[in-house]
Write an enzyme that holds these catalytic residues in place. Structure first.
Site: not given
Lengths: 334, 334
Positions: B120-122
């Site tokens: 999710g590359k949060r």
């Protein structure tokens, strides 16, 4: 779906069908006479006292609680301010039930006429960025709601540009097609923002490299008044950088976090505005949405949390009007 | 909940209760004899021919379809490879129904013994990063499933570090507590990765600045074998940088995207491994999960999409064994 390409004529002539995101944003700001954005970060532990007691203590119950709370916040602020920003993290923390609560609260806010920003700071490579863009910025004509919308029914999204232009362009293309907006992280409001964002290369810090690319990307997506659908996130907690970026990023709307609980004052955000009081929206999350936790407001409103939020919204509007050019957004009779 | 603090003793002695994320990852790699990660990016248009016809053409139907498809992929690959990575964007594109499909498919993969990465590359500032960390990396003992887990039931998450350490530490703290993992974007696999990541400051490109900080952050979270629960995303499409980063980031597991459809070969990913064949997992999304779209496999397996995926998995395992030290993961009798 928006089909008529009419533009805002002047601050007192706002047409019904406004299509470009910047036009819609400016129209909302003019209509309310202020540039305030309410940041809904529904931390369960900060909900009004006793609020959670009416719901089951599982994720479904808590998600229902934050949906009811969020709608309650919207019902108060929709009359007063133009923009609401939903912080995805607090909804995702409740699992899919939380995602559903976000969707329903965002829909409610749009129905009340607010401009809705999904603060998810999404980022990925080309074809995956396209999937995110479709999730949040496309117009999905399959949906049978009153108004066709994307899966998430928001007006704009925040993105992170570390992956460069092929991770950014899909968002711009989708937004250009659906008349929605994008805010790219340039200078964040947190203490450690400096660690990478202030690394100096070729005589300028990284955030200026990002800012300069944002200006380039924005160019193709400007409306008749010169504003782009691509805006920038620039924190209130670094007022010098805010002033510097304002001068180097004309026609780019700033989403300014950091006012209030994070330490930014109205004087700190003043450089974000141009002479007309345009060019920025100032976000307030905890200080506004959890205002009822301030002892003096709890006492004054006898625990009526919505009136406490209303009080805080008026307070912030007045604070910005006193210390910034945002005062010029008010019509003479206000 | 994991309570026993036993460690992996050797490649042939893997205890039942393994707690540190790196230990679990290494145990999974040894058990399968390969470092392959299947990237599930469920693009509806790439599903097997006719697959969508069994479902209603609305978001609920499409979400159900990608859930059934994803579980079908897991059922094939769980016997062969250790890791599966879910690309959040394609699930989010379907709204909350998609989020639910992701949750259920991830749960299914964990039940089959796979290590699940939420891609999710949060990223966000301190207290909000904490909310993301709680969403994906906490252990939620309130949940009544067979095994207590976070809201999303995954083992690791990908993050973007542009906001610096106060945006990263909450993920590390949560992962340290729950024995889960984090992969920080260092060098992405897309063409425009160079735009910011290659900006040179103080004699080294930005991705090296990020890499050096990742090494610092990782230090506090190493297991007995020296590996950290903090890994790094380093693309296969930049083999020189991969080799450079391997030598400067000892004890950091690499999640390597870009093999296959994006152009990275087994020879390109070879520098990611150490002499024992450890130190990296190699992701393949389209080339593996949509393998049935290759005309020769469609013909060979008469449209049996699961057998086509199985074929592609064996092919990738063999390819990595031929061209990289990953061959050393196989026990002599394999």
């Amino acid at each position: 779906m928006f089909v008529v390409s009419t533009r805002v004529k002047s601050r007192f002539q706002v047409e019904t069908y406004i299509v470009h995101f910047a036009d819609r944003l400016i129209a909302g700001i003019w209509k309310c006479g202020n540039p305030v954005c309410a940041g809904i970060d529904p931390r369960p532990q900060s909900l009004p006292q006793g609020f959670l007691e009416g719901f089951t203590p599982d994720p479904v119950g808590v998600a229902t609680a934050i949906r009811v709370f969020g709608k309650g916040v919207v019902d108060v602020v929709a009359k007063l301010i133009p923009v609401v920003k939903f912080q995805a993290a607090f909804y995702e923390a409740l699992g899919p039930e939380g995602s559903k609560a976000l969707q329903e609260t965002a829909r409610h806010a749009r129905k009340q006429g607010m401009i809705v920003i999904f603060d998810g700071k999404r980022n990925d490579i080309g074809s995956t960025a396209e999937a995110y863009a479709n999730a949040y910025l496309s117009v999905d004509e399959q949906r049978a709601d009153d108004e066709a919308s994307s899966a998430w029914e928001v007006d704009a999204i925040t993105i992170n540009t570390y992956l460069g232009s092929d991770g950014v362009n899909p968002f711009l293309e989708a937004a250009g097609h659906s008349e929605k907006g994008v805010f790219a992280l340039v200078r964040t409001s947190n203490p450690s923002a400096v660690e990478f964002q202030d690394i100096v290369a070729d005589g300028k810090p990284l955030y200026r490299h990002v800012a300069d690319r944002v200006v380039d990307w924005a160019e193709r997506y400007r409306d008749s008044s010169g504003y782009s659908l691509l805006g920038a996130v620039v924190g209130a907690t670094y007022p010098e950088q805010l002033a510097e970026l304002r001068s180097t990023m004309p026609g780019i709307f700033f989403l300014v976090p950091g006012y209030g609980a994070q330490g930014g004052s109205a004087a700190d955000v003043a450089p974000a505005f141009n002479d007309q009081g345009l060019g920025a929206i100032v976000n307030n999350s905890r200080g506004l949405v959890f205002a009822y936790n301030r002892p003096e407001l709890r006492e004054k409103y006898h625990g009526d949390w919505q009136r406490a939020i209303e009080h805080a919204a008026h307070e912030m509007i007045a604070d910005l009007a006193e210390h910034t050019h945002a005062r010029r957004l008010r019509s003479p009779g206000d």
